[in-house]
Structure formats: structure tokens, C-alpha cells
Design a protein around this motif. Structure first.
Motif, PDB file in Angstrom:
ATOM      1  N   GLU A  87       0.830  -1.219   0.000  1.00 30.09           N
ATOM      2  CA  GLU A  87       0.000   0.000   0.000  1.00 30.09           C
ATOM      3  C   GLU A  87       0.858   1.260   0.000  1.00 30.09           C
ATOM      4  OE1 GLU A  87      -2.529  -0.360   3.393  1.00 30.09           O
ATOM      5  OE2 GLU A  87      -3.559  -2.144   2.628  1.00 30.09           O
ATOM      6  N   ASN A  88       2.150   1.094  -0.303  1.00 27.47           N
ATOM      7  CA  ASN A  88       3.091   2.204  -0.415  1.00 27.47           C
ATOM      8  C   ASN A  88       3.318   2.923   0.916  1.00 27.47           C
ATOM      9  OD1 ASN A  88       4.946   3.566  -2.030  1.00 27.47           O
ATOM     10  ND2 ASN A  88       3.523   5.240  -2.471  1.00 27.47           N
ATOM     11  N   LYS A  89       3.238   2.197   2.004  1.00 25.32           N
ATOM     12  CA  LYS A  89       3.474   2.777   3.321  1.00 25.32           C
ATOM     13  C   LYS A  89       4.929   2.584   3.726  1.00 25.32           C
ATOM     14  CE  LYS A  89      -1.268   2.054   4.972  1.00 25.32           C
ATOM     15  NZ  LYS A  89      -2.137   1.405   5.989  1.00 25.32           N
ATOM     16  N   ILE A  90       5.326   3.328   4.743  1.00 25.06           N
ATOM     17  CA  ILE A  90       6.654   3.169   5.327  1.00 25.06           C
ATOM     18  C   ILE A  90       6.511   2.279   6.559  1.00 25.06           C
ATOM     19  CG2 ILE A  90       8.629   4.328   6.366  1.00 25.06           C
ATOM     20  CD1 ILE A  90       7.683   6.900   4.906  1.00 25.06           C
ATOM     21  N   VAL A  91       7.244   1.191   6.588  1.00 30.43           N
ATOM     22  CA  VAL A  91       7.234   0.293   7.741  1.00 30.43           C
ATOM     23  C   VAL A  91       8.512   0.531   8.537  1.00 30.43           C
ATOM     24  CG1 VAL A  91       7.244  -2.091   8.537  1.00 30.43           C
ATOM     25  CG2 VAL A  91       5.858  -1.446   6.558  1.00 30.43           C
ATOM     26  N   VAL A  92       8.355   0.882   9.806  1.00 32.54           N
ATOM     27  CA  VAL A  92       9.496   1.090  10.694  1.00 32.54           C
ATOM     28  C   VAL A  92       9.499  -0.037  11.719  1.00 32.54           C
ATOM     29  CG1 VAL A  92      10.627   2.630  12.327  1.00 32.54           C
ATOM     30  CG2 VAL A  92       9.373   3.587  10.379  1.00 32.54           C
ATOM     31  N   SER A  93      10.524  -0.867  11.652  1.00 31.88           N
ATOM     32  CA  SER A  93      10.576  -2.061  12.491  1.00 31.88           C
ATOM     33  C   SER A  93      11.615  -1.939  13.595  1.00 31.88           C
ATOM     34  CB  SER A  93      10.894  -3.293  11.633  1.00 31.88           C
ATOM     35  OG  SER A  93      10.901  -4.471  12.410  1.00 31.88           O
ATOM     36  N   ASP A  94      11.183  -2.209  14.806  1.00 29.14           N
ATOM     37  CA  ASP A  94      12.070  -2.278  15.966  1.00 29.14           C
ATOM     38  C   ASP A  94      12.668  -3.682  15.964  1.00 29.14           C
ATOM     39  OD1 ASP A  94      13.208  -2.444  18.465  1.00 29.14           O
ATOM     40  OD2 ASP A  94      11.452  -1.741  19.565  1.00 29.14           O
ATOM     41  N   ARG A  95      13.825  -3.830  15.366  1.00 31.48           N
ATOM     42  CA  ARG A  95      14.547  -5.073  15.096  1.00 31.48           C
ATOM     43  C   ARG A  95      14.055  -5.718  13.800  1.00 31.48           C
ATOM     44  NH1 ARG A  95      17.972  -6.036  19.067  1.00 31.48           N
ATOM     45  NH2 ARG A  95      17.475  -5.767  21.269  1.00 31.48           N
ATOM     46  N   SER A  96      14.911  -6.593  13.264  1.00 35.63           N
ATOM     47  CA  SER A  96      14.609  -7.286  12.013  1.00 35.63           C
ATOM     48  C   SER A  96      15.450  -8.550  11.962  1.00 35.63           C
ATOM     49  CB  SER A  96      14.941  -6.381  10.815  1.00 35.63           C
ATOM     50  OG  SER A  96      16.352  -6.214  10.696  1.00 35.63           O
ATOM     51  N   VAL A  97      15.587  -9.112  10.780  1.00 33.70           N
ATOM     52  CA  VAL A  97      16.392 -10.319  10.617  1.00 33.70           C
ATOM     53  C   VAL A  97      17.830 -10.077  11.059  1.00 33.70           C
ATOM     54  CG1 VAL A  97      16.977  -9.782   8.202  1.00 33.70           C
ATOM     55  CG2 VAL A  97      17.050 -12.148   8.995  1.00 33.70           C
ATOM     56  N   TYR A  98      18.302  -8.825  10.969  1.00 34.39           N
ATOM     57  CA  TYR A  98      19.682  -8.544  11.369  1.00 34.39           C
ATOM     58  C   TYR A  98      19.894  -8.746  12.871  1.00 34.39           C
ATOM     59  CZ  TYR A  98      20.458  -6.777   6.670  1.00 34.39           C
ATOM     60  OH  TYR A  98      20.579  -6.682   5.306  1.00 34.39           O
ATOM     61  N   ALA A  99      18.836  -8.600  13.657  1.00 32.01           N
ATOM     62  CA  ALA A  99      18.944  -8.885  15.089  1.00 32.01           C
ATOM     63  C   ALA A  99      19.220 -10.366  15.301  1.00 32.01           C
ATOM     64  CB  ALA A  99      17.669  -8.460  15.813  1.00 32.01           C
ATOM     65  N   SER A 100      18.546 -11.214  14.536  1.00 28.12           N
ATOM     66  CA  SER A 100      18.801 -12.653  14.646  1.00 28.12           C
ATOM     67  C   SER A 100      20.240 -12.973  14.279  1.00 28.12           C
ATOM     68  CB  SER A 100      17.847 -13.433  13.728  1.00 28.12           C
ATOM     69  OG  SER A 100      16.576 -13.573  14.317  1.00 28.12           O
ATOM     70  N   ILE A 101      20.736 -12.344  13.207  1.00 32.12           N
ATOM     71  CA  ILE A 101      22.112 -12.601  12.797  1.00 32.12           C
ATOM     72  C   ILE A 101      23.081 -12.203  13.910  1.00 32.12           C
ATOM     73  CG2 ILE A 101      23.885 -12.126  11.081  1.00 32.12           C
ATOM     74  CD1 ILE A 101      21.432 -13.631   9.999  1.00 32.12           C
ATOM     75  N   ALA A 102      22.912 -10.999  14.453  1.00 33.21           N
ATOM     76  CA  ALA A 102      23.843 -10.504  15.465  1.00 33.21           C
ATOM     77  C   ALA A 102      23.746 -11.287  16.775  1.00 33.21           C
ATOM     78  CB  ALA A 102      23.590  -9.024  15.719  1.00 33.21           C
ATOM     79  N   TYR A 103      22.516 -11.472  17.259  1.00 34.81           N
ATOM     80  CA  TYR A 103      22.346 -12.104  18.572  1.00 34.81           C
ATOM     81  C   TYR A 103      22.601 -13.613  18.538  1.00 34.81           C
ATOM     82  CZ  TYR A 103      20.674  -8.031  21.133  1.00 34.81           C
ATOM     83  OH  TYR A 103      20.607  -6.823  21.770  1.00 34.81           O
ATOM     84  N   GLN A 104      22.127 -14.295  17.487  1.00 26.06           N
ATOM     85  CA  GLN A 104      22.336 -15.748  17.458  1.00 26.06           C
ATOM     86  C   GLN A 104      23.765 -16.112  17.060  1.00 26.06           C
ATOM     87  OE1 GLN A 104      18.673 -14.993  16.830  1.00 26.06           O
ATOM     88  NE2 GLN A 104      18.941 -15.641  18.948  1.00 26.06           N
ATOM     89  N   CYS A 105      24.398 -15.288  16.222  1.00 27.95           N
ATOM     90  CA  CYS A 105      25.817 -15.532  15.934  1.00 27.95           C
ATOM     91  C   CYS A 105      26.644 -15.360  17.204  1.00 27.95           C
ATOM     92  CB  CYS A 105      26.314 -14.579  14.849  1.00 27.95           C
ATOM     93  SG  CYS A 105      25.928 -15.090  13.160  1.00 27.95           S
ATOM     94  N   ALA A 106      26.231 -14.411  18.052  1.00 32.45           N
ATOM     95  CA  ALA A 106      26.938 -14.195  19.319  1.00 32.45           C
ATOM     96  C   ALA A 106      26.769 -15.383  20.251  1.00 32.45           C
ATOM     97  CB  ALA A 106      26.436 -12.919  19.990  1.00 32.45           C
ATOM     98  N   ARG A 107      25.779 -16.228  19.973  1.00 31.18           N
ATOM     99  CA  ARG A 107      25.589 -17.456  20.762  1.00 31.18           C
ATOM    100  C   ARG A 107      26.247 -18.658  20.092  1.00 31.18           C
ATOM    101  NH1 ARG A 107      19.931 -18.969  23.057  1.00 31.18           N
ATOM    102  NH2 ARG A 107      21.371 -20.199  24.340  1.00 31.18           N
ATOM    103  N   GLY A 108      26.940 -18.416  18.980  1.00 28.97           N
ATOM    104  CA  GLY A 108      27.718 -19.477  18.367  1.00 28.97           C
ATOM    105  C   GLY A 108      27.170 -20.074  17.095  1.00 28.97           C
ATOM    106  N   LEU A 109      26.027 -19.586  16.608  1.00 28.49           N
ATOM    107  CA  LEU A 109      25.467 -20.137  15.382  1.00 28.49           C
ATOM    108  C   LEU A 109      26.184 -19.589  14.156  1.00 28.49           C
ATOM    109  CD1 LEU A 109      21.590 -20.254  15.933  1.00 28.49           C
ATOM    110  CD2 LEU A 109      23.285 -22.055  16.263  1.00 28.49           C
ATOM    111  N   ASN A 110      26.111 -20.349  13.081  1.00 29.28           N
ATOM    112  CA  ASN A 110      26.724 -19.969  11.818  1.00 29.28           C
ATOM    113  C   ASN A 110      25.834 -18.973  11.081  1.00 29.28           C
ATOM    114  OD1 ASN A 110      26.910 -20.598   8.694  1.00 29.28           O
ATOM    115  ND2 ASN A 110      28.894 -21.075   9.594  1.00 29.28           N
ATOM    116  N   GLU A 111      26.429 -17.915  10.558  1.00 32.83           N
ATOM    117  CA  GLU A 111      25.639 -16.882   9.870  1.00 32.83           C
ATOM    118  C   GLU A 111      24.910 -17.439   8.648  1.00 32.83           C
ATOM    119  OE1 GLU A 111      26.334 -12.635   7.571  1.00 32.83           O
ATOM    120  OE2 GLU A 111      27.627 -13.113   9.280  1.00 32.83           O
ATOM    121  N   GLU A 112      25.560 -18.327   7.907  1.00 31.56           N
ATOM    122  CA  GLU A 112      24.919 -18.901   6.716  1.00 31.56           C
ATOM    123  C   GLU A 112      23.674 -19.697   7.094  1.00 31.56           C
ATOM    124  OE1 GLU A 112      28.173 -18.882   7.266  1.00 31.56           O
ATOM    125  OE2 GLU A 112      28.669 -17.444   5.670  1.00 31.56           O
ATOM    126  N   PHE A 113      23.734 -20.401   8.224  1.00 30.15           N
ATOM    127  CA  PHE A 113      22.567 -21.141   8.706  1.00 30.15           C
ATOM    128  C   PHE A 113      21.410 -20.183   8.991  1.00 30.15           C
ATOM    129  CE2 PHE A 113      20.320 -22.142  12.717  1.00 30.15           C
ATOM    130  CZ  PHE A 113      19.560 -23.215  12.309  1.00 30.15           C
TER     131      PHE A 113
END
Length: 256
Positions: A138-164
Motif C-alpha cells: 500500500e506504499n506505506k513506510i514500515v518502521v521495524s524495531d529489530r529485524s532479521v539482522y537482530a537474529s544474525i547478530a544475537y544468534q551468531c553471538a551465541r555461536g550459530l553460523n551466519e549462513e545457517f
């Protein structure tokens, strides 16, 4: 039943045993193995069909605010929505995790990193299907408090592989723009403690240092999103002005 194949090791024609392996990038590998010696006689590949959740054309703008706890993501995400609406834009605020029960469950249970990553990925799919994609369409602006990048940063910090992590999130829409609110870990801890609540296991200093490191690495390497590094030590007024100006610039570039 599979067609008979020649096993060169056994020197005879055999009916192979088929072993299927699911890969994280959406493929199924079929190995045809000799039932006698186990040799791989043939490998075939199949693609898995996943639901499409992308917007057909480049409409709307998907913005994510990222950073470690205490950086001010929630406050500035909501302020950005309000400031954009004051200027006549239609903006929508969302937050990950989207479903309150999921956040409550994760904080109550000590989950393994991969289980946690799957839960966040499922929640993200629901959020995108119910809110993000319809709003962008609908051509709106979506502002998200966190996104997939939070999963990458936080779960990688717990030892997971970024590609996974990218693989299990491969069917979601990636933010167009990311504002990374960067702050020293010591200041983040001070702010969190000043809120007068008990810190969670995600808010200890050593862990947040690793998370911050992954965020900064992502900001340098990202290709699917345009990253802006925001100094979260500035005043609220300065940060708000910077976020609005950068958003307006992005909107202008998309309309030109």
C-alpha cells in the motif's frame, strides 16, 4: 522403487538405496547408494518451493532500527513513525518478536541457540505476512524495531553460523534501510540498569560485546540493505533529526 544402477565397486547391477538430505538453502539432495558397499552411485538435486513474501514492485519503504539493548531502538522507532506522520507520510510501527507470547516463552525458557533462531524466524514470517508486506504493498513506510539482522547478530553471538541463519530466513523480505544505533556496551548497561528492572540473560556485558561486534561487521558487509551507523550517544533531538533526514533522502531517491 528406484531403477537398477551399476555399482563399479561391486561390479554388479543393484537396486540402490535412496538417501534424501535437506539443505538449508532450499534443496533436496538425493543420493543413490549401493545397498551392499554403500558407494554413492548417483546424486540428483531437487529445489523446494517456498511461499513468496516479496512485494511485486518496489513500493513503500521497509526501515529497521537495530542495535544492542539500551541503544534506544524502541523509542526512536516510535518517534520516527510520529515524525514521518507529521510530515504527511503513512508509516507503520512494528516490533520483533511480533507475537507477545513468543517473547514471553523465550525469556522463560533457556533454549538452545538453534531452537531460538527457528522461533524467531517463524515469528518474523507471521509478522511479514500479516503486516509488513500488506503495508509495503500500500506504499506505506514500515518502521521495524529489530529485524532479521537482530537474529544474525544475537544468534551468531551465541555461536550459530551466519549462513545457517540466513538460510532459515531465506523467504522473508529484507529491510531496505537499516539504522544501526551504536553505543558502547558500558553505556548500554548503565541505561538498562537505570530503568530499574532486572537484566535478562541477553543483557550481560560480555554477550553484548559480541553482539555489538556482529552488528558492526554486518554494517560493513551488508549488500541487501543500506546501512547507516548512528551514534546513539548523541542527544535525542540530534538522533531524531538524523533519522528523519536520512529517511527523507531515501524516499527522494526511490521516487526519482
Amino acid at each position: 522403487m528406484s531403477e537398477p544402477l551399476l555399482c563399479t565397486r561391486c561390479r554388479e547391477v543393484v537396486v540402490p538405496k535412496v538417501v534424501r538430505t535437506l539443505t538449508f538453502d532450499g534443496r533436496v539432495l538425493k543420493e543413490y547408494r549401493c545397498p551392499r558397499c554403500g558407494s554413492v552411485l548417483l546424486i540428483q538435486e531437487e529445489r523446494i518451493s517456498l511461499p513468496k513474501r516479496g512485494v511485486e514492485k518496489a513500493v513503500g519503504l521497509y526501515i529497521a532500527l537495530e542495535g544492542i539493548g539500551g541503544a534506544g531502538k524502541t523509542y526512536f522507532a516510535k518517534r520516527l513513525v510520529a515524525l514521518l506522520e507529521e510530515r504527511g507520510y503513512s508509516a507503520v510501527y512494528v516490533k520483533e518478536p511480533w507475537i507477545p507470547a513468543i517473547k514471553e516463552f523465550i525469556h522463560k525458557h533457556d533454549l538452545d541457540p538453534d531452537a531460538e533462531a527457528y522461533i524467531f524466524a517463524a515469528d518474523r514470517i507471521i509478522l511479514q505476512k500479516e503486516v509488513v508486506i500488506p503495508a509495503l504493498s500500500e506504499n506505506k513506510i514500515v518502521v521495524s524495531d529489530r529485524s532479521v539482522y537482530a537474529s544474525i547478530a544475537y544468534q551468531c553471538a551465541r555461536g550459530l553460523n551466519e549462513e545457517f541463519l540466513w538460510a532459515i530466513n531465506r523467504s522473508i523480505r529484507i529491510p531496505d534501510v537499516v539504522f544501526l544505533l551504536d553505543i558502547p556496551v558500558s553505556e548500554a548497561i548503565r541505561r538498562l540498569k537505570a530503568e530499574g528492572r532486572r537484566l535478562t540473560r541477553y543483557e550481560n556485558e560480555e554477550y553484548l560485546r559480541r553482539v555489538r561486534g556482529h552488528y558492526l561487521s554486518l554494517s560493513r558487509r551488508a549488500r541487501s540493505s543500506r546501512f547507516y551507523l548512528i551514534n546513539a550517544m548523541k542527544s535525542k533531538e540530534e538522533i531524531e533529526k538524523e533519522l528523519v533526514n536520512l529517511t527523507l533522502r531515501e524516499l527522494k531517491q526511490r521516487s526519482s
